[in-house]
Design an enzyme around this catalytic site. Sequence first.
Site, PDB file in Angstrom:
ATOM      1  CE  LYS A 138      -4.437  -1.794   1.105  1.00  0.00           C
ATOM      2  NZ  LYS A 138      -5.517  -2.045   2.037  1.00  0.00           N
ATOM      3  NE  ARG A 164      -7.637  -8.099   0.109  1.00  0.00           N
ATOM      4  CZ  ARG A 164      -7.090  -7.301  -0.804  1.00  0.00           C
ATOM      5  NH1 ARG A 164      -6.031  -6.574  -0.512  1.00  0.00           N
ATOM      6  NH2 ARG A 164      -7.597  -7.215  -2.012  1.00  0.00           N
TER       7      ARG A 164
HETATM    8  C1  7PJ Z   1      -8.236  -4.372   1.282  1.00  0.00           C
HETATM    9  C2  7PJ Z   1      -9.287  -5.145   0.790  1.00  0.00           C
HETATM   10  C3  7PJ Z   1      -7.951  -4.401   2.674  1.00  0.00           C
HETATM   11  C4  7PJ Z   1      -9.750  -5.960   2.898  1.00  0.00           C
HETATM   12  C5  7PJ Z   1      -8.371  -4.064  -0.837  1.00  0.00           C
HETATM   13  C6  7PJ Z   1      -5.342  -3.155  -2.198  1.00  0.00           C
HETATM   14  C7  7PJ Z   1      -6.633  -2.440  -2.333  1.00  0.00           C
HETATM   15  N1  7PJ Z   1     -10.033  -5.938   1.585  1.00  0.00           N
HETATM   16  N2  7PJ Z   1      -9.359  -4.933  -0.537  1.00  0.00           N
HETATM   17  N3  7PJ Z   1      -8.740  -5.220   3.423  1.00  0.00           N
HETATM   18  N4  7PJ Z   1      -7.660  -3.707   0.242  1.00  0.00           N
HETATM   19  N5  7PJ Z   1     -10.474  -6.724   3.723  1.00  0.00           N
HETATM   20  O1  7PJ Z   1      -5.254  -4.366  -2.081  1.00  0.00           O
HETATM   21  O2  7PJ Z   1      -4.321  -2.421  -2.232  1.00  0.00           O
HETATM   22  O3  7PJ Z   1      -7.055  -3.736   3.215  1.00  0.00           O
HETATM   23  S1  7PJ Z   1      -8.099  -3.479  -2.467  1.00  0.00           S
END
Ligand code: 7PJ
Length: 307
Positions: A247, A281
């Site tokens: 990020k 994640r």
């Molecule tokens: C997240 C997400 C996160 C959850 C994205 C990226 C943007 N779902 N979907 N948590 N971020 N639960 O992966 O940079 O931080 S999309």
Amino acid sequence: MARRLRNGPMSFPLSQSPEADGSAALPTNWRCGSFSLSLDRVRIMGVLNVTPDSFSDAGRFVQLNAALLHARQMIDDGADIIDIGGESTRPGATPISPEIEMQRVLPVLRALKGARVPISVDTSQPALMRAALEEGASIINDVRGFRATQALEAVRDTQCGLVVMHMQGEPATMQRQPAYDDVIAEVSSWLARRCDELAAAGISRERMAVDPGFGFGKSHKHNRQLLGNLERLSSVGQPLLVGVSRKSTLGEITGKPTEQRLSASLAAALIAVEAGARIVRVHDVGATRDAIAVWEAVQAERRPAPR
Ligand code: 7PJ
């Protein structure tokens, strides 16, 4: 039996956790459809983005094959969950129609049917939630915390796992001027309240994981404050999922572009795990698995200092 987390930067194995220190009892398992993920190990959710540029048939076929190969590679590398996302929620992204999102996600989901790990779908669209659950998805990961009309109803009468994420505002505008008095307190109380609301609607708490939503309506400073004080989210009482991989906050710290943020992402993942995150994640599954293996091996040897 509940795992306990100390309310501080260190956590100790179960049997040595002090009880009278304000620690919160956390679930030991996360119920996700027919799966029950034991949280005595840190679980890795591998990110599978399916946001194609090409809509030709050939483009779609190539895209689908590439997505499947990537999913299989992540599973081989040790992913415990695959998270399929068809909506770009990057800051400033314009919303897409539910139909397009479904066209991107459902073929990949169908092709992954029977995978040995639970499949999660990253969506806020109730129509896609319903279709995905019919196609065998085990988790719905909603960056809007199931706030869309009918989102709660779409998951209520199923057994799927829910990722309840905090976001201030909407992707199109969320980074313009995020504002909090105390970001941790506000995110924490919002997540607790949202879980209460979902539970009151009839959704079992066994199914819920919570996520502070790094980068979703947060300044870099807010993200650093969240990451530095994550253990306070244990008061929500649900398993904590953290997504900080690659990020922009890590880019701001290191000065590196997205594709050079692996080391920073590993560092951030370990900070989160040390503070109690049970699911991370990430994009780089193999490297994260190794980093967490080191943490887990050392964790097993931790003892309070002898008196
Ligand atoms: C997240 C997400 C996160 C959850 C994205 C990226 C943007 N779902 N979907 N948590 N971020 N639960 O992966 O940079 O931080 S999309």
